[in-house]
Design a protein around this motif. Structure first.
Motif, PDB file in Angstrom:
ATOM      1  N   ALA A 147      -1.410   1.417  -3.726  1.00  7.15           N
ATOM      2  CA  ALA A 147      -2.830   1.680  -3.493  1.00  7.15           C
ATOM      3  C   ALA A 147      -3.028   2.601  -2.292  1.00  7.15           C
ATOM      4  CB  ALA A 147      -3.582   0.371  -3.290  1.00  7.15           C
ATOM      5  N   MET A 148      -2.173   2.479  -1.285  1.00  8.54           N
ATOM      6  CA  MET A 148      -2.314   3.322  -0.096  1.00  8.54           C
ATOM      7  C   MET A 148      -1.983   4.785  -0.380  1.00  8.54           C
ATOM      8  SD  MET A 148      -3.536   1.618   2.472  1.00  8.54           S
ATOM      9  CE  MET A 148      -4.629   1.027   1.170  1.00  8.54           C
ATOM     10  N   THR A 149      -1.239   5.073  -1.449  1.00  6.47           N
ATOM     11  CA  THR A 149      -1.002   6.475  -1.799  1.00  6.47           C
ATOM     12  C   THR A 149      -2.292   7.159  -2.252  1.00  6.47           C
ATOM     13  OG1 THR A 149      -0.402   5.938  -4.101  1.00  6.47           O
ATOM     14  CG2 THR A 149       1.387   6.018  -2.470  1.00  6.47           C
ATOM     15  N   GLU A 150      -3.278   6.389  -2.659  1.00  4.80           N
ATOM     16  CA  GLU A 150      -4.570   6.993  -3.003  1.00  4.80           C
ATOM     17  C   GLU A 150      -5.178   7.682  -1.786  1.00  4.80           C
ATOM     18  OE1 GLU A 150      -7.329   4.570  -5.309  1.00  4.80           O
ATOM     19  OE2 GLU A 150      -5.711   3.124  -5.650  1.00  4.80           O
ATOM     20  N   VAL A 151      -4.976   7.103  -0.604  1.00  5.97           N
ATOM     21  CA  VAL A 151      -5.505   7.706   0.619  1.00  5.97           C
ATOM     22  C   VAL A 151      -4.863   9.069   0.850  1.00  5.97           C
ATOM     23  CG1 VAL A 151      -5.838   7.395   3.096  1.00  5.97           C
ATOM     24  CG2 VAL A 151      -5.876   5.407   1.575  1.00  5.97           C
ATOM     25  N   VAL A 152      -3.549   9.145   0.628  1.00  5.56           N
ATOM     26  CA  VAL A 152      -2.849  10.426   0.767  1.00  5.56           C
ATOM     27  C   VAL A 152      -3.446  11.443  -0.199  1.00  5.56           C
ATOM     28  CG1 VAL A 152      -0.608  11.567   0.694  1.00  5.56           C
ATOM     29  CG2 VAL A 152      -0.759   9.178   1.436  1.00  5.56           C
ATOM     30  N   GLY A 153      -3.774  11.006  -1.409  1.00 14.11           N
ATOM     31  CA  GLY A 153      -4.342  11.910  -2.403  1.00 14.11           C
ATOM     32  C   GLY A 153      -5.740  12.364  -2.073  1.00 14.11           C
ATOM     33  N   PHE A 154      -6.650  11.419  -1.752  1.00  6.55           N
ATOM     34  CA  PHE A 154      -8.032  11.856  -1.524  1.00  6.55           C
ATOM     35  C   PHE A 154      -8.254  12.393  -0.110  1.00  6.55           C
ATOM     36  CE2 PHE A 154      -8.933   7.072  -1.129  1.00  6.55           C
ATOM     37  CZ  PHE A 154      -9.140   7.075   0.241  1.00  6.55           C
ATOM     38  N   HIS A 178     -10.037 -12.148  12.978  1.00  5.17           N
ATOM     39  CA  HIS A 178     -11.205 -12.945  12.572  1.00  5.17           C
ATOM     40  C   HIS A 178     -11.514 -12.826  11.073  1.00  5.17           C
ATOM     41  CE1 HIS A 178     -13.431  -9.175  12.449  1.00  5.17           C
ATOM     42  NE2 HIS A 178     -13.135  -8.933  13.712  1.00  5.17           N
ATOM     43  N   HIS A 179     -10.913 -11.850  10.375  1.00  7.28           N
ATOM     44  CA  HIS A 179     -11.024 -11.707   8.913  1.00  7.28           C
ATOM     45  C   HIS A 179     -12.448 -11.398   8.428  1.00  7.28           C
ATOM     46  CE1 HIS A 179      -6.899 -13.030   8.703  1.00  7.28           C
ATOM     47  NE2 HIS A 179      -7.198 -14.172   9.286  1.00  7.28           N
ATOM     48  N   ILE A 180     -13.286 -10.857   9.285  1.00  8.77           N
ATOM     49  CA  ILE A 180     -14.607 -10.410   8.851  1.00  8.77           C
ATOM     50  C   ILE A 180     -14.471  -8.977   8.349  1.00  8.77           C
ATOM     51  CG2 ILE A 180     -17.002  -9.966   9.519  1.00  8.77           C
ATOM     52  CD1 ILE A 180     -16.684 -12.010  11.741  1.00  8.77           C
ATOM     53  N   PRO A 181     -14.784  -8.674   7.088  1.00  9.63           N
ATOM     54  CA  PRO A 181     -14.611  -7.311   6.577  1.00  9.63           C
ATOM     55  C   PRO A 181     -15.403  -6.287   7.391  1.00  9.63           C
ATOM     56  CG  PRO A 181     -14.997  -8.851   4.770  1.00  9.63           C
ATOM     57  CD  PRO A 181     -15.250  -9.607   6.045  1.00  9.63           C
ATOM     58  N   ALA A 182     -14.821  -5.092   7.490  1.00  7.92           N
ATOM     59  CA  ALA A 182     -15.460  -4.028   8.283  1.00  7.92           C
ATOM     60  C   ALA A 182     -16.850  -3.687   7.761  1.00  7.92           C
ATOM     61  CB  ALA A 182     -14.564  -2.789   8.281  1.00  7.92           C
ATOM     62  N   ALA A 183     -17.034  -3.768   6.432  1.00  4.14           N
ATOM     63  CA  ALA A 183     -18.342  -3.433   5.865  1.00  4.14           C
ATOM     64  C   ALA A 183     -19.430  -4.379   6.368  1.00  4.14           C
ATOM     65  CB  ALA A 183     -18.261  -3.463   4.341  1.00  4.14           C
ATOM     66  N   ASN A 215     -14.079   3.070   1.943  1.00  6.40           N
ATOM     67  CA  ASN A 215     -14.760   1.810   1.656  1.00  6.40           C
ATOM     68  C   ASN A 215     -14.737   1.484   0.171  1.00  6.40           C
ATOM     69  OD1 ASN A 215     -15.815   1.121   4.390  1.00  6.40           O
ATOM     70  ND2 ASN A 215     -16.840   3.079   4.156  1.00  6.40           N
ATOM     71  N   VAL A 216     -14.850   2.523  -0.683  1.00  4.97           N
ATOM     72  CA  VAL A 216     -14.746   2.288  -2.120  1.00  4.97           C
ATOM     73  C   VAL A 216     -13.355   1.778  -2.463  1.00  4.97           C
ATOM     74  CG1 VAL A 216     -14.870   3.369  -4.392  1.00  4.97           C
ATOM     75  CG2 VAL A 216     -16.507   4.018  -2.627  1.00  4.97           C
ATOM     76  N   LEU A 217     -12.328   2.327  -1.808  1.00  4.68           N
ATOM     77  CA  LEU A 217     -10.954   1.872  -2.047  1.00  4.68           C
ATOM     78  C   LEU A 217     -10.781   0.406  -1.675  1.00  4.68           C
ATOM     79  CD1 LEU A 217      -7.963   2.343  -2.711  1.00  4.68           C
ATOM     80  CD2 LEU A 217      -7.660   3.132  -0.341  1.00  4.68           C
ATOM     81  N   VAL A 218     -11.296   0.027  -0.508  1.00  2.00           N
ATOM     82  CA  VAL A 218     -11.163  -1.367  -0.077  1.00  2.00           C
ATOM     83  C   VAL A 218     -11.873  -2.297  -1.057  1.00  2.00           C
ATOM     84  CG1 VAL A 218     -11.805  -3.014   1.725  1.00  2.00           C
ATOM     85  CG2 VAL A 218     -10.844  -0.796   2.346  1.00  2.00           C
ATOM     86  N   GLY A 219     -13.085  -1.911  -1.507  1.00  2.00           N
ATOM     87  CA  GLY A 219     -13.795  -2.737  -2.480  1.00  2.00           C
ATOM     88  C   GLY A 219     -13.060  -2.822  -3.797  1.00  2.00           C
ATOM     89  N   LEU A 226      -7.002  -6.177  -7.005  1.00  5.26           N
ATOM     90  CA  LEU A 226      -5.734  -6.711  -6.521  1.00  5.26           C
ATOM     91  C   LEU A 226      -5.885  -8.007  -5.734  1.00  5.26           C
ATOM     92  CD1 LEU A 226      -4.212  -3.336  -5.236  1.00  5.26           C
ATOM     93  CD2 LEU A 226      -3.982  -4.353  -7.507  1.00  5.26           C
ATOM     94  N   GLY A 227      -7.077  -8.279  -5.236  1.00  3.38           N
ATOM     95  CA  GLY A 227      -7.276  -9.494  -4.448  1.00  3.38           C
ATOM     96  C   GLY A 227      -6.784  -9.380  -3.024  1.00  3.38           C
ATOM     97  N   VAL A 228      -6.424  -8.176  -2.565  1.00  4.23           N
ATOM     98  CA  VAL A 228      -5.962  -7.969  -1.195  1.00  4.23           C
ATOM     99  C   VAL A 228      -6.653  -6.732  -0.634  1.00  4.23           C
ATOM    100  CG1 VAL A 228      -3.706  -9.048  -1.532  1.00  4.23           C
ATOM    101  CG2 VAL A 228      -3.981  -6.599  -1.980  1.00  4.23           C
ATOM    102  N   VAL A 229      -6.801  -6.693   0.684  1.00  9.68           N
ATOM    103  CA  VAL A 229      -7.380  -5.527   1.360  1.00  9.68           C
ATOM    104  C   VAL A 229      -6.538  -5.245   2.603  1.00  9.68           C
ATOM    105  CG1 VAL A 229      -9.719  -5.929   0.530  1.00  9.68           C
ATOM    106  CG2 VAL A 229      -8.984  -6.970   2.667  1.00  9.68           C
ATOM    107  N   PRO A 230      -6.430  -3.975   2.995  1.00  8.27           N
ATOM    108  CA  PRO A 230      -5.683  -3.656   4.223  1.00  8.27           C
ATOM    109  C   PRO A 230      -6.513  -3.981   5.456  1.00  8.27           C
ATOM    110  CG  PRO A 230      -6.605  -1.664   3.289  1.00  8.27           C
ATOM    111  CD  PRO A 230      -6.933  -2.780   2.314  1.00  8.27           C
TER     112      PRO A 230
END
Length: 349
Positions: free
Chosen positions: A286-293, A167-172, A82-86, A92-96
């Motif tokens: 940015a998605m490589t951060e997921v692989v790292g953490f 629907h583009h409603i964020p998961a949070a 969730n911190v990554l998405v925020g 970047l102005g984009v979220v997965p």
């Protein structure tokens, strides 16, 4: 318990898979750990694994790591996710989307790693002298009204998470709405004195760990260290495999210094520069951060693991050993597989 008692292998596999399934309906690794640990301890008692028995530790480790390790591959099942998405939204102005994030990370770092975790625990903690005791099935009881209400609330929440690309409603926001529905006095889902039973030690600990990453980011220390590493990394569009390893390794090293929730605030501001260096899209970098953490090298990086040690359910040495072994397997065996999975999906150069 009756379904798990035929063998120790079945007990560990069933416990691990059940705990992994929880991450799809309860988006908080800390909450899942606090809920599962007493359940796992009680389950171990019913299966005849007394405190101090190695088989008991393997069973509880399966539930703990089964609900934490694959959580990094599913939104919004973990704090770092969730911190990554925020961070991505602000920098970047984009979220997965939920589906794209799941497809990119879950097959290798989620499902495959969970299977390897089960094999590792059976190798380390199987004890021929400790076999699960036979447990008689409990009488079936119909679901109560609060249970049915919570079940429907979870179904709606998961459906909204899974369809966010439509629907583009964020998961949070979906999670926040579900939490408010649980807190509503007329829902009947929480007792009147629910807040009086909270244990604030874990809350303060999580606040301190998350704040460590924020302090490192605000002071400029984390970014300075990351940029120094960037100056010496041989990033090039001509070596995408090496770039994948270096980017994931950068996030892993940063996680050792600022803990896993602190990785996105430190690394995400560097994504535009990194993307230009390797010739990838900012989303892919940015998605490589997921692989790292996703590689938890030591327990202090992940608050739920520390809480498990502090609560007394597991010896610290067992949690440390499981962290070191799973992170080594992830880095040496799963990172290369994950890279080729990305290549097959067209997500990496």
């Amino acid at each position: 318990a009756p379904a798990l008692c035929p063998s120790y292998a079945r007990a560990v596999a069933g416990t691990t898979l059940f705990s992994a399934a929880m991450l799809f309906v309860m988006p908080s690794a800390m909450g899942r750990a606090m809920l599962l640990l007493p359940i796992l301890a009680s389950l171990a008692d019913r299966l005849g694994f007394a405190p101090g028995v190695r088989a008991r530790h393997g069973l509880i480790l399966g539930g703990l790591f089964g609900t934490y390790l694959p959580a990094t591959t599913v939104l919004p099942a973990n704090i770092p996710n969730n911190v990554l998405v925020g961070s991505m939204e602000s920098v970047l102005g984009v979220v997965p989307s939920y589906g794209a994030y799941f497809l990119l990370h879950f097959p290798i770092l989620g499902a495959l790693r969970t299977g390897l975790l089960v094999g590792l625990l059976l190798l380390l903690y199987r004890d021929g002298a400790s076999r699960p005791a036979r447990v008689a099935p409990a009488p079936h009881e119909p679901a109560s009204l609060p249970q049915r209400r919570l079940g429907w609330l979870l179904v709606i929440s998961v459906a909204l998470w899974s369809s966010d690309a439509w629907h583009h409603i964020p998961a949070a926001w979906v999670g926040m709405a579900a939490a408010l529905a649980c807190l509503y006095p007329g829902s009947g889902l929480l007792p009147a004195d629910a807040f009086g039973k909270l244990r604030f030690e874990a809350i303060f600990y999580v606040a301190g760990i998350v704040s460590l990453g924020a302090v490192a980011d605000a002071s400029g220390l984390g970014a300075a260290l990351a940029r120094q590493a960037l100056d010496v990394l041989p990033l090039s569009p001509d070596a995408p495999g090496l770039a994948f390893a270096l980017l994931a390794g950068l996030a892993t090293v940063v996680g050792l210094g600022v803990t896993l929730p602190g990785v996105p605030p430190v690394v995400t501001p560097l994504v535009p520069d990194l993307a230009r260096a390797v010739g990838w899209t900012p989303m892919a970098v940015a998605m490589t951060e997921v692989v790292g953490f996703s590689s938890v090298i030591l327990p202090y990086q992940a608050p739920p693991l520390v809480v498990a040690i502090q609560s007394g359910y597991l010896p610290g040495r067992d949690v440390v050993r499981c962290c070191l072994l799973t992170s080594a397997i992830t880095i040496l065996a799963l990172w290369p597989l994950d890279y080729w999975w990305w290549r097959w999906l067209g997500a990496a150069g």
